[in-house]
Motif scaffolding. Structure first.
Motif, PDB file in Angstrom:
ATOM      1  N   ASP A  65      60.347  21.539  32.324  1.00 30.84           N
ATOM      2  CA  ASP A  65      58.818  22.087  33.141  1.00 30.84           C
ATOM      3  C   ASP A  65      57.978  22.974  32.552  1.00 30.84           C
ATOM      4  OD1 ASP A  65      59.017  19.882  35.708  1.00 30.84           O
ATOM      5  OD2 ASP A  65      60.684  20.909  36.258  1.00 30.84           O
ATOM      6  N   VAL A  82      50.941  19.237  41.581  1.00 34.76           N
ATOM      7  CA  VAL A  82      52.003  19.176  41.368  1.00 34.76           C
ATOM      8  C   VAL A  82      52.792  17.694  42.205  1.00 34.76           C
ATOM      9  CG1 VAL A  82      53.553  20.033  43.539  1.00 34.76           C
ATOM     10  CG2 VAL A  82      54.623  19.748  41.249  1.00 34.76           C
ATOM     11  N   SER A 134      59.151  15.771  43.472  1.00 33.64           N
ATOM     12  CA  SER A 134      59.557  16.107  41.854  1.00 33.64           C
ATOM     13  C   SER A 134      60.466  16.829  41.677  1.00 33.64           C
ATOM     14  CB  SER A 134      58.769  15.639  41.837  1.00 33.64           C
ATOM     15  OG  SER A 134      57.954  16.668  41.220  1.00 33.64           O
ATOM     16  N   SER A 185      60.226  19.403  40.012  1.00 30.61           N
ATOM     17  CA  SER A 185      58.693  20.207  39.128  1.00 30.61           C
ATOM     18  C   SER A 185      58.609  20.854  40.577  1.00 30.61           C
ATOM     19  CB  SER A 185      57.377  19.056  38.524  1.00 30.61           C
ATOM     20  OG  SER A 185      57.883  19.094  37.297  1.00 30.61           O
ATOM     21  N   ASN A 225      51.615  12.126  39.318  1.00 31.95           N
ATOM     22  CA  ASN A 225      50.842  12.741  38.451  1.00 31.95           C
ATOM     23  C   ASN A 225      49.728  13.145  38.192  1.00 31.95           C
ATOM     24  OD1 ASN A 225      52.526  14.937  37.796  1.00 31.95           O
ATOM     25  ND2 ASN A 225      54.422  13.298  37.052  1.00 31.95           N
ATOM     26  N   VAL A 263      51.474  21.579  36.413  1.00 30.26           N
ATOM     27  CA  VAL A 263      53.563  21.821  36.869  1.00 30.26           C
ATOM     28  C   VAL A 263      54.058  20.692  36.651  1.00 30.26           C
ATOM     29  CG1 VAL A 263      55.655  22.711  37.337  1.00 30.26           C
ATOM     30  CG2 VAL A 263      53.962  23.868  37.671  1.00 30.26           C
ATOM     31  N   VAL A 264      54.532  20.427  35.346  1.00 32.85           N
ATOM     32  CA  VAL A 264      55.102  18.956  35.051  1.00 32.85           C
ATOM     33  C   VAL A 264      55.806  19.146  34.219  1.00 32.85           C
ATOM     34  CG1 VAL A 264      53.424  17.571  33.546  1.00 32.85           C
ATOM     35  CG2 VAL A 264      54.497  16.505  34.677  1.00 32.85           C
ATOM     36  N   GLY A 265      57.165  17.468  33.818  1.00 35.83           N
ATOM     37  CA  GLY A 265      57.910  18.007  33.153  1.00 35.83           C
ATOM     38  C   GLY A 265      57.131  18.180  31.323  1.00 35.83           C
TER      39      GLY A 265
END
Length: 241
Positions: free
Chosen positions: A110, A134, A138, A140, A159, A175-177
């Motif tokens: 993340d 966010v 998830s 995240s 997202n 905040v994410v992959g």
């Protein structure tokens, strides 16, 4: 009467055979490059889709893809709408106590994403008193919920909604992959990554008690890693371009 009974038995046998030869995969086609709908063809494409098809080849099963809402995936599995979930789902998101999990098939970091011209945020420590976006449900989100001192957490169904608010400066960061972030359109021109957070272990998810299927999936993953197919899929879908 005997003919009717015999006919029913044949039909049931055919249905059972068809089910045994099918691997139904649940996913949410809203998370490129793991799974999304091709804008031209409408087909569901991505790393997880091709990985599922390769697993199907090894298990000698026809793969059927079922698209579902992210929040409904685990419920669909419980209700037998599909045999497995293969949808960039982490161990934390799946909940190990309620399901069977495969071995980790991908380690996804993340990351904190901000607008390119942002000079205030350069690490997670700088998120204090900021608004962070966010995706609901998830992994995240679980990471963000552990951060201290945030002014607000803005939670989105998907997202792209978070990135839209980031673009228009309605939030300070997302905040994410990592793989999802860097594959956003015009990412390098509009955004930047300023920090990595806890990595998520992505797994294939099955109903609780499906031990044989879990064992078969793990063997298939091992085979794909040994024969080079897995690496080729990672290079095709997840390598930073």
């Amino acid at each position: 009467m005997k003919k009717i009974v015999l006919g029913l038995m044949v039909c049931l046998s055919v249905l059972s055979f068809a089910k045994d030869n099918t691997l139904t995969v649940g996913l949410c086609a809203a998370y490129p490059p793991f799974e999304s709908r091709d804008t031209k063809s409408g087909d569901i494409v991505g790393f997880d889709v091709e990985l599922a098809n390769e697993i199907g080849k090894i298990l000698n099963k026809k793969v059927v893809i079922k698209d579902a809402e992210w929040q409904a995936l685990l419920g669909g599995l419980k209700n037998s709408h599909y045999d497995i979930i293969l949808s960039a789902m982490s161990k934390q998101e799946a909940g190990a106590n309620n399901v069977n999990l495969s071995d980790t098939y991908y380690l996804l970091n993340d990351v904190i994403v901000v607008k390119k011209d942002n000079q205030e945020i350069s690490s997670k420590e700088d998120l204090k008193d900021k608004t962070v976006g966010v995706q609901l449900g998830s992994g995240s989100e679980k990471v963000v919920d552990k951060l201290e001192g945030l002014e607000k957490v803005a939670r989105y169904n998907y997202n792209p909604e978070a990135f839209l608010d980031l673009k228009h400066e309605r939030i300070d960061a997302v905040v994410v992959g990592y793989a999802y972030a860097v594959n956003q359109k015009n990412f390098k021109e509009e955004y930047k990554i300023v920090g990595k957070l806890a990595p998520a272990e992505l797994v294939v998810v099955m109903k609780k008690g499906q031990d044989k299927l879990t064992k078969d999936i793990n063997k298939a993953l091992d085979t794909l890693k040994e024969n080079g197919v897995y690496d080729s899929l990672v290079k095709k879908w997840l390598a930073v371009k």
